[in-house]
Write a protein that holds these residues in place. Structure first.
Motif, PDB file in Angstrom:
ATOM      1  N   LYS A 291       0.829  -1.209   0.000  1.00 45.40           N
ATOM      2  CA  LYS A 291       0.000   0.000   0.000  1.00 45.40           C
ATOM      3  C   LYS A 291       0.861   1.256   0.000  1.00 45.40           C
ATOM      4  O   LYS A 291       0.555   2.228  -0.695  1.00 45.40           O
ATOM      5  N   ILE A 292       1.948   1.247   0.756  1.00 43.58           N
ATOM      6  CA  ILE A 292       2.853   2.398   0.787  1.00 43.58           C
ATOM      7  C   ILE A 292       3.452   2.637  -0.592  1.00 43.58           C
ATOM      8  O   ILE A 292       3.504   3.772  -1.077  1.00 43.58           O
ATOM      9  N   GLU A 293       3.909   1.553  -1.209  1.00 50.05           N
ATOM     10  CA  GLU A 293       4.510   1.689  -2.534  1.00 50.05           C
ATOM     11  C   GLU A 293       3.502   2.223  -3.542  1.00 50.05           C
ATOM     12  O   GLU A 293       3.812   3.129  -4.327  1.00 50.05           O
ATOM     13  N   LYS A 294       2.283   1.682  -3.523  1.00 52.42           N
ATOM     14  CA  LYS A 294       1.253   2.149  -4.450  1.00 52.42           C
ATOM     15  C   LYS A 294       0.936   3.623  -4.227  1.00 52.42           C
ATOM     16  O   LYS A 294       0.698   4.368  -5.187  1.00 52.42           O
ATOM     17  N   ALA A 295       0.924   4.034  -2.969  1.00 53.41           N
ATOM     18  CA  ALA A 295       0.606   5.423  -2.658  1.00 53.41           C
ATOM     19  C   ALA A 295       1.692   6.379  -3.150  1.00 53.41           C
ATOM     20  O   ALA A 295       1.404   7.506  -3.582  1.00 53.41           O
ATOM     21  N   LEU A 296       2.941   5.933  -3.087  1.00 54.34           N
ATOM     22  CA  LEU A 296       4.047   6.805  -3.462  1.00 54.34           C
ATOM     23  C   LEU A 296       4.337   6.800  -4.961  1.00 54.34           C
ATOM     24  O   LEU A 296       4.863   7.777  -5.499  1.00 54.34           O
ATOM     25  N   LEU A 297       4.021   5.702  -5.626  1.00 55.70           N
ATOM     26  CA  LEU A 297       4.310   5.612  -7.056  1.00 55.70           C
ATOM     27  C   LEU A 297       3.249   6.359  -7.856  1.00 55.70           C
ATOM     28  O   LEU A 297       2.075   6.018  -7.826  1.00 55.70           O
ATOM     29  N   LYS A 298       3.689   7.371  -8.557  1.00 57.71           N
ATOM     30  CA  LYS A 298       2.795   8.121  -9.438  1.00 57.71           C
ATOM     31  C   LYS A 298       3.239   7.847 -10.867  1.00 57.71           C
ATOM     32  O   LYS A 298       4.197   8.437 -11.366  1.00 57.71           O
ATOM     33  N   LEU A 299       2.556   6.906 -11.509  1.00 54.10           N
ATOM     34  CA  LEU A 299       2.953   6.440 -12.836  1.00 54.10           C
ATOM     35  C   LEU A 299       1.782   6.513 -13.794  1.00 54.10           C
ATOM     36  O   LEU A 299       0.624   6.621 -13.382  1.00 54.10           O
ATOM     37  N   THR A 300       2.094   6.461 -15.065  1.00 55.81           N
ATOM     38  CA  THR A 300       1.041   6.412 -16.066  1.00 55.81           C
ATOM     39  C   THR A 300       0.287   5.094 -15.919  1.00 55.81           C
ATOM     40  O   THR A 300       0.869   4.075 -15.544  1.00 55.81           O
ATOM     41  N   PRO A 301      -1.020   5.071 -16.190  1.00 52.55           N
ATOM     42  CA  PRO A 301      -1.826   3.853 -16.010  1.00 52.55           C
ATOM     43  C   PRO A 301      -1.288   2.674 -16.818  1.00 52.55           C
ATOM     44  O   PRO A 301      -0.731   2.843 -17.897  1.00 52.55           O
ATOM     45  N   GLY A 302      -1.474   1.483 -16.262  1.00 49.24           N
ATOM     46  CA  GLY A 302      -1.101   0.266 -16.969  1.00 49.24           C
ATOM     47  C   GLY A 302       0.356  -0.119 -16.856  1.00 49.24           C
ATOM     48  O   GLY A 302       0.817  -1.038 -17.528  1.00 49.24           O
ATOM     49  N   THR A 303       1.123   0.578 -15.990  1.00 46.84           N
ATOM     50  CA  THR A 303       2.543   0.291 -15.848  1.00 46.84           C
ATOM     51  C   THR A 303       2.782  -0.667 -14.691  1.00 46.84           C
ATOM     52  O   THR A 303       2.430  -0.368 -13.552  1.00 46.84           O
ATOM     53  N   LEU A 304       3.371  -1.830 -14.960  1.00 40.87           N
ATOM     54  CA  LEU A 304       3.765  -2.753 -13.902  1.00 40.87           C
ATOM     55  C   LEU A 304       5.125  -2.304 -13.399  1.00 40.87           C
ATOM     56  O   LEU A 304       6.121  -2.347 -14.126  1.00 40.87           O
ATOM     57  N   PHE A 305       5.168  -1.848 -12.153  1.00 38.81           N
ATOM     58  CA  PHE A 305       6.352  -1.163 -11.643  1.00 38.81           C
ATOM     59  C   PHE A 305       6.556  -1.529 -10.181  1.00 38.81           C
ATOM     60  O   PHE A 305       5.600  -1.627  -9.423  1.00 38.81           O
ATOM     61  N   SER A 306       7.809  -1.714  -9.770  1.00 39.38           N
ATOM     62  CA  SER A 306       8.139  -2.009  -8.372  1.00 39.38           C
ATOM     63  C   SER A 306       9.405  -1.250  -7.995  1.00 39.38           C
ATOM     64  O   SER A 306      10.362  -1.197  -8.767  1.00 39.38           O
ATOM     65  N   SER A 307       9.395  -0.698  -6.792  1.00 40.40           N
ATOM     66  CA  SER A 307      10.582   0.014  -6.320  1.00 40.40           C
ATOM     67  C   SER A 307      11.657  -0.962  -5.857  1.00 40.40           C
ATOM     68  O   SER A 307      12.853  -0.721  -6.034  1.00 40.40           O
ATOM     69  N   GLY A 308      11.235  -2.045  -5.213  1.00 42.21           N
ATOM     70  CA  GLY A 308      12.178  -3.016  -4.674  1.00 42.21           C
ATOM     71  C   GLY A 308      12.610  -2.741  -3.252  1.00 42.21           C
ATOM     72  O   GLY A 308      13.327  -3.550  -2.654  1.00 42.21           O
ATOM     73  N   ILE A 309      12.194  -1.600  -2.675  1.00 42.82           N
ATOM     74  CA  ILE A 309      12.647  -1.258  -1.323  1.00 42.82           C
ATOM     75  C   ILE A 309      11.513  -1.195  -0.303  1.00 42.82           C
ATOM     76  O   ILE A 309      11.769  -1.275   0.896  1.00 42.82           O
ATOM     77  N   TYR A 310      10.269  -1.059  -0.741  1.00 41.50           N
ATOM     78  CA  TYR A 310       9.154  -1.102   0.204  1.00 41.50           C
ATOM     79  C   TYR A 310       8.761  -2.563   0.392  1.00 41.50           C
ATOM     80  O   TYR A 310       7.777  -3.059  -0.141  1.00 41.50           O
ATOM     81  N   ALA A 311       9.596  -3.269   1.147  1.00 41.53           N
ATOM     82  CA  ALA A 311       9.443  -4.717   1.281  1.00 41.53           C
ATOM     83  C   ALA A 311      10.071  -5.185   2.584  1.00 41.53           C
ATOM     84  O   ALA A 311      10.816  -4.443   3.247  1.00 41.53           O
ATOM     85  N   LEU A 312       9.799  -6.421   2.949  1.00 40.91           N
ATOM     86  CA  LEU A 312      10.320  -7.001   4.182  1.00 40.91           C
ATOM     87  C   LEU A 312      11.764  -7.462   4.008  1.00 40.91           C
ATOM     88  O   LEU A 312      12.219  -7.735   2.899  1.00 40.91           O
ATOM     89  N   ARG A 313      12.447  -7.567   5.140  1.00 42.01           N
ATOM     90  CA  ARG A 313      13.834  -8.015   5.126  1.00 42.01           C
ATOM     91  C   ARG A 313      13.904  -9.395   5.789  1.00 42.01           C
ATOM     92  O   ARG A 313      13.535  -9.540   6.945  1.00 42.01           O
ATOM     93  N   GLN A 314      14.383 -10.381   5.025  1.00 39.63           N
ATOM     94  CA  GLN A 314      14.381 -11.767   5.506  1.00 39.63           C
ATOM     95  C   GLN A 314      15.770 -12.385   5.477  1.00 39.63           C
ATOM     96  O   GLN A 314      15.923 -13.604   5.510  1.00 39.63           O
ATOM     97  N   THR A 315      16.801 -11.543   5.426  1.00 40.21           N
ATOM     98  CA  THR A 315      18.154 -12.068   5.245  1.00 40.21           C
ATOM     99  C   THR A 315      18.591 -12.986   6.384  1.00 40.21           C
ATOM    100  O   THR A 315      19.224 -14.015   6.152  1.00 40.21           O
TER     101      THR A 315
END
Length: 410
Positions: free
Chosen positions: A64-88
């Motif tokens: 939800k955070i990533e979707k809220a921050l990403l302002k992209l043209t419609p229909g774009t499959l996009f991921s930041s890669g950093i708004y995610a959990l850490r499982q190392t």
């Protein structure tokens, strides 16, 4: 040797391909485990590390955070890669000799944690995300070859700056990651990666996915089993979100129907639970929605006279490989990695990109007569057995794993 496969799911797309490799390695006496965030299989060697209510809530929050921050043209499959959990920490506790990473987006794994993995890391590129600023398929954009600064899909200047920063983060992480190797599943993906600013100085190898050809095989009397009573030839179109994902190309297939005879063909659609108002057509259309049972999917693939994959971009399509393994010829566009599996007019037809008319030509050519269709079917299955069978591909991956772990063993 212990291999840990890290991927968001053990089903759909990349998860499906990763699971097949995992099972093939187990048959090859490799200690293989999958670490996922969503699990459908009952396989004890697949570990869901985000199954607790707390982990699920955190992952959904990240999305939800990533979707809220990403302002992209419609229909774009996009991921930041950093708004995610850490499982190392959990991954390192499993004491892997190799960590084989697949698709990690949608809140599953923070890309910045790659450098904290203690074992050598192999990354299978199931799409273009690992060398772009965040888009999964760049389509007609080539900024990834230099810099994603001024992203053409960003809706404002702030987002465009963020995209450039995310690309820079990947670059820094890759330089710090232990014995990092990238795998292009198709020749096209490998070439794109080698041309990219992020990966042109990294090691990139071309190794495909595999399939269990003993399981994905033609069934007897599939049309009768499924209740298809018409004498018409059956065209199959199948994909996750088949009607709603623009990249899957249904709009082009719909145009192609106007060049095909409704007296001769019927259309079967798998993979979309939604309803769609089809354009004015006399075609009989069967829309079954999602098919999650492999045995049922195999029956559908066996029942089809031809499978059409009109996607705008595909890396190494599971659907094409599955169809060919079930002896069904495939018509697809001559783009992406389709040419790795389809040999034009040998086991299918590679249509001119993105011509609806030539897509229809491919269907007609494949099914012009029963003798040609039988020849194509035989050659379809033979091509997969020769190039993508489990034993062949798992041995190739095992050789690469052994190469990467040899310095540690010494």
């Amino acid at each position: 040797m212990r291999v840990i496969h890290l991927t968001g799911k053990d089903f759909y797309g990349a998860g499906r391909a990763a699971y097949r490799l995992h099972k093939a390695l187990l048959k090859n006496d490799v200690d293989s485990l999958m670490v996922v965030g969503e699990k459908e299989s009952t396989d004890p060697e697949v570990i869901n590390i985000q199954q607790s209510a707390w982990a699920k809530w955190r992952r959904k929050l990240m999305i939800k955070i990533e979707k809220a921050l990403l302002k992209l043209t419609p229909g774009t499959l996009f991921s930041s890669g950093i708004y995610a959990l850490r499982q190392t920490k959990r991954i390192n506790q499993l004491k892997p000799d190799i960590v084989h990473i697949h698709w990690i987006n949608r809140g599953f794994f923070d890309v910045r944690c790659l450098s904290k993995i203690k074992a050598p890391v192999l990354i299978s590129m199931h799409d273009m995300w690992y060398y772009t600023g965040g888009c999964h398929y760049a389509t007609n954009c080539f900024k990834y070859q230099s810099s994603c600064e001024g992203c053409i899909r960003a809706a404002n200047r702030f987002t465009a700056q963020q995209v450039s920063q995310w690309q820079a983060i990947k670059s820094t992480v890759y330089q710090k990651t232990n014995q990092l190797v990238f795998v292009g599943l198709s020749r096209w993906m490998t070439q794109c990666a080698n041309n990219s600013a992020l990966l042109r100085h990294q090691r990139v190898v071309n190794l495909p996915n595999c399939i269990d050809t003993s399981k994905y095989a033609p069934t007897e009397n599939p049309k009768q089993q499924l209740g298809f009573q018409s004498d018409k030839k059956l065209i199959l179109f199948a994909a996750v979100d088949a009607l709603s994902d623009a990249n899957k190309g249904f709009a082009l297939l719909e145009k192609a129907l106007s060049f095909l005879s409704a007296e001769r063909y019927e259309l079967l659609i798998l993979g979309d639970k939604g309803k769609k108002a089809f354009a004015d057509t006399t075609f009989k259309i069967h829309n079954t929605g999602f098919v999650t049972d492999d045995d049922l999917l195999i029956k559908y693939l066996s029942a089809a006279d031809v499978v059409v994959v009109p996607s705008l971009m595909e890396n190494l399509s599971n659907m094409i490989m599955e169809a060919l393994s079930c002896s069904t010829p495939v018509v697809a566009y001559a783009t992406g990695g389709n040419g790795d599996m389809i040999e034009h007019q040998v086991n299918g037809y590679l249509a001119e990109a993105f011509s609806a008319a030539d897509l229809a030509n491919g269907v007609n050519w494949c099914l012009e007569n029963d003798e040609r269709q039988m020849t194509l079917s035989t050659q379809a299955r033979g091509s997969v057995i020769k190039k993508f069978n489990e034993e062949l591909i798992s041995n190739q991956y095992l050789k690469l794993y052994q190469e990467l772990t040899a310095p540690n063993e010494n």
